[in-house]
Design an enzyme around this catalytic site. Structure first.
Site, PDB file in Angstrom:
ATOM      1  N   THR A  14      13.290   3.980   1.144  1.00  0.00           N
ATOM      2  CA  THR A  14      11.839   4.001   1.354  1.00  0.00           C
ATOM      3  C   THR A  14      11.580   3.880   2.848  1.00  0.00           C
ATOM      4  OG1 THR A  14      11.677   1.625   1.185  1.00  0.00           O
ATOM      5  CG2 THR A  14      11.292   2.853  -0.817  1.00  0.00           C
ATOM      6  N   LYS A  25     -10.386  -8.265   5.723  1.00  0.00           N
ATOM      7  CA  LYS A  25     -11.034  -9.476   5.230  1.00  0.00           C
ATOM      8  C   LYS A  25     -12.263  -9.740   6.081  1.00  0.00           C
ATOM      9  CE  LYS A  25      -9.253 -13.006   2.466  1.00  0.00           C
ATOM     10  NZ  LYS A  25      -8.289 -13.948   2.074  1.00  0.00           N
ATOM     11  N   GLU A  60      10.274   2.499  -5.600  1.00  0.00           N
ATOM     12  CA  GLU A  60      10.940   1.396  -6.308  1.00  0.00           C
ATOM     13  C   GLU A  60      10.683   1.428  -7.811  1.00  0.00           C
ATOM     14  OE1 GLU A  60       9.418   1.184  -3.434  1.00  0.00           O
ATOM     15  OE2 GLU A  60      10.163  -0.433  -2.167  1.00  0.00           O
ATOM     16  N   TRP A 100     -12.870  -9.175   0.569  1.00  0.00           N
ATOM     17  CA  TRP A 100     -12.076  -8.002   0.900  1.00  0.00           C
ATOM     18  C   TRP A 100     -12.929  -6.738   0.893  1.00  0.00           C
ATOM     19  CZ3 TRP A 100      -7.337  -9.101  -2.760  1.00  0.00           C
ATOM     20  CH2 TRP A 100      -6.522 -10.082  -2.155  1.00  0.00           C
TER      21      TRP A 100
HETATM   22  P1  AMP Z   1       6.193   5.701  -1.998  1.00  0.00           P
HETATM   23  O1  AMP Z   1       7.242   4.751  -2.409  1.00  0.00           O
HETATM   24  O2  AMP Z   1       6.458   6.365  -0.694  1.00  0.00           O
HETATM   25  O3  AMP Z   1       5.864   6.678  -3.076  1.00  0.00           O
HETATM   26  O4  AMP Z   1       4.866   4.860  -1.743  1.00  0.00           O
HETATM   27  C1  AMP Z   1       4.306   4.072  -2.753  1.00  0.00           C
HETATM   28  C2  AMP Z   1       2.954   3.587  -2.329  1.00  0.00           C
HETATM   29  O5  AMP Z   1       2.053   4.690  -2.168  1.00  0.00           O
HETATM   30  C3  AMP Z   1       2.267   2.714  -3.337  1.00  0.00           C
HETATM   31  O6  AMP Z   1       2.726   1.382  -3.306  1.00  0.00           O
HETATM   32  C4  AMP Z   1       0.808   2.860  -2.943  1.00  0.00           C
HETATM   33  O7  AMP Z   1       0.482   2.023  -1.842  1.00  0.00           O
HETATM   34  C5  AMP Z   1       0.736   4.304  -2.500  1.00  0.00           C
HETATM   35  N1  AMP Z   1       0.229   5.142  -3.580  1.00  0.00           N
HETATM   36  C6  AMP Z   1       0.913   5.913  -4.433  1.00  0.00           C
HETATM   37  N2  AMP Z   1       0.092   6.550  -5.286  1.00  0.00           N
HETATM   38  C7  AMP Z   1      -1.167   6.155  -4.981  1.00  0.00           C
HETATM   39  C8  AMP Z   1      -2.474   6.441  -5.513  1.00  0.00           C
HETATM   40  N3  AMP Z   1      -2.657   7.288  -6.523  1.00  0.00           N
HETATM   41  N4  AMP Z   1      -3.524   5.821  -4.946  1.00  0.00           N
HETATM   42  C9  AMP Z   1      -3.373   4.958  -3.917  1.00  0.00           C
HETATM   43  N5  AMP Z   1      -2.180   4.662  -3.371  1.00  0.00           N
HETATM   44  C10 AMP Z   1      -1.087   5.247  -3.893  1.00  0.00           C
END
Ligand code: AMP
Length: 540
Positions: free
Chosen positions: A185, A438, A330, A443
């Site tokens: 990641t 904040k 993850e 929030w």
């Molecule tokens: P990744 O591991 O690169 O896919 O990133 C995961 C993160 O992307 C998540 O923990 C979220 O913060 C963000 N994310 C994924 N899908 C969405 C969604 N539909 N809306 C908002 N944030 C998202």
């Protein structure tokens, strides 16, 4: 007493065996990196994956070794995945958009042995090759005729390399908990961390993805897999599509609106999945050309919040069902999808479209809850937001070669997202915990403000960050990239937001930039923006 059922390990190659035997005639269509469209069948793909496994074994690759790929979505990349995993080796997907230092770090951290690389990325690895001490060989995913003159050590053309062996090979037998794939990641701070999927987690995740209320793939479907195989396990598609016996279409390097449209049309694609930026490109192309989407039935949007206007465009203008999904590397990565359910089927269209703005509900095999700062569960009232925790057989419990467990004392994984869950189980992300603003003890959801701002004519992209404020602790700054040729100004944007967000969420200032920085997986780099604007003074 144990049950008397067969011990049938859930191994990824059993998916390919099933697909090839029962849907062997099903096509995989690729826009090749070399240019032309290439076609093969699922039966041919299995035969070639077996040759990959046999050729790797001949090279001395064995159970647990790491074999990397740096490649677009193509049939050769899918063959490589199955070949590597079917040997019991670990397929490590490299994101070519990472910085050189990050690639250097993760290839050495994983101790990759052999690297499969697409033509496009040969120069990326040539620039790094001196630092990649563990890599013995590079297999360039092309044929002899297109093989470049490369300085990569022991480089060989993929087609020549697999032509040296036949497909008389038996997949290896091992425990279903054996590691199958590794994906780092790209966090915004610190070194990237390796998520290590197992065969079992990948197979269960593919079954989960194919549930009707998740992606709901059927053998009749033609699926365009846009989400890259180097990002978050390609949202399960390399496994779920052959498991369903659907047709798989892959865009190679062609991610622009015109190229995507051409495949949607010529391959009569019925379902597809990608991040919002790709869909923005397609929607712009459709608007410019007046073209429609006669075959497409479902589009999955995830990886970042889906802007409300995108939901309305697909659903109302193009009659395509939009499924908003959330997940993370993850989690293999599926966490939630926003399909309607029995209790929401009575809602009118407007209310359903509004509900689709939420990230959705969990399928069986994902558990989710929202807790406060003390770890106490928050009621499912659709309002109270807190830390989003998850659990399940496809969720990480640690990172590759990092000793510590990453779970809470009672076994939950903290996603780092801030969210609420409503009475019907629909979850809504309001922020990343480190991006939360904040103000006066409350929030502000940066995602909600961004979603509203991108609806304003002339706004191409919006990011909201919190900056220190003497009275309110923090207040929001709205950062905007304009559409080409647009002259939209701060007053117009604020007037547009008026009534669309809570009054006290109104950004204190609006600034315009030429570019908004993104991570290698296309997320807005808020850290970078906070650095860029650290000396910014609010005018009020
Ligand atoms: P990744 O591991 O690169 O896919 O990133 C995961 C993160 O992307 C998540 O923990 C979220 O913060 C963000 N994310 C994924 N899908 C969405 C969604 N539909 N809306 C908002 N944030 C998202």
């Amino acid at each position: 007493m144990l049950g008397l059922m067969q011990d049938y390990p859930l191994l990824t190659h059993t998916i390919l065996d099933h697909g090839a035997l029962n849907h062997g005639e099903r096509e995989l269509v690729t826009r090749s990196v070399e240019g032309p469209i290439r076609r093969c069948t699922l039966a041919e793909l299995r035969s070639r994956a077996l040759r990959v496994a046999k050729a790797l074994e001949r090279e001395g690759v064995k159970l647990g070794d790491r074999v990397a790929t740096m490649a677009w979505n193509t049939e050769r990349h899918v063959e490589t995945w199955y070949g590597v995993m079917g040997l019991g080796a670990i397929c490590h997907t490299l994101n070519p958009r990472l910085f050189a230092e990050q690639l250097d770090y993760i290839i050495n951290h994983a101790e990759d042995d052999i690297v499969f690389v697409d033509l496009t990325f040969v120069p990326v690895l040539e620039a790094l090759k001196q630092r990649l001490g563990t890599v013995r060989k590079y297999v360039v995913l092309t044929d002899g005729a297109h093989m470049p003159n490369t300085s990569l050590p022991n480089a060989v053309a993929y087609e020549d390399w697999i032509a040296e062996v036949d497909d008389d090979f038996s997949w290896k037998h091992f425990d279903e908990n054996t590691a199958a794939a590794l994906c780092y990641t790209s966090g915004t701070t610190g070194n990237p961390k390796g998520v290590l999927y197992s065969h079992r987690s990948n197979v269960l995740h593919a079954l989960m993805a194919n549930q009707p209320d998740v992606f709901g793939l059927r053998s009749e479907d033609s699926l365009l897999a846009i989400v890259p195989m180097f990002h978050a396990n390609a949202w399960a598609l390399a496994f779920s599509v052959p498991a369903a016996g659907a047709k798989m279409v892959m865009p190679g390097a062609g991610m622009d609106g015109a190229s995507i449209y051409e495949l949607l049309d010529s391959e009569r694609v019925t379902a597809t999945a990608a991040v919002p930026t790709v869909w923005l490109g397609l929607l712009q192309y459709l608007e410019q050309t007046g073209k429609k989407l006669p075959y497409l039935k479902r589009v999955v949007v995830g990886g970042a919040a889906c802007p409300p206007m995108m939901i309305r465009k697909f659903e109302l203008d193009y009659d395509v069902e939009l499924i908003h999904g959330w997940g993370m590397t993850e989690m293999s990565p599926i966490g939630t999808t926003g399909n309607m359910k029995h209790a929401t089927s009575i809602l009118d269209r407007e209310a359903q479209l509004k509900l689709k703005e939420k990230q959705g509900r969990t399928p069986y095999l994902v558990e989710m809850k929202v807790v406060d700062d003390d770890g106490k569960e928050i009621p499912r009232d659709g309002k109270s937001a807190g830390h989003l925790l998850v659990k399940g057989p496809c969720v990480s419990k640690g990172y590759y070669r990092l000793e510590d467990s990453v779970l809470t004392a009672d076994g939950w994984f903290d996603t780092g997202d801030i969210a609420n869950i409503d009475e019907l189980g629909f979850m809504q992300i309001t922020d990343r915990d480190k991006d939360v603003i904040k103000s006066g003890g409350e929030w502000i959801s940066s995602i909600d403000v961004e979603n509203a701002a991108v609806g304003c004519p002339g706004v191409a992209e919006a990011a909201v960050i919190g900056l220190p404020h003497p009275k309110w602790t923090e207040r929001p700054l709205l950062i905007i990239k304009r559409d080409d040729g647009s002259a939209v100004d701060a007053d117009e944007v604020l007037a547009y937001l008026d009534g669309k967000i809570a009054k006290w969420w109104m950004p204190n200032d609006v600034v315009f930039v030429d570019e908004i920085p993104h991570t290698a997986t296309g997320k807005i780099q808020k850290m970078e923006l906070r650095k860029q604007f650290k000396d910014f003074q609010f005018s009020n």
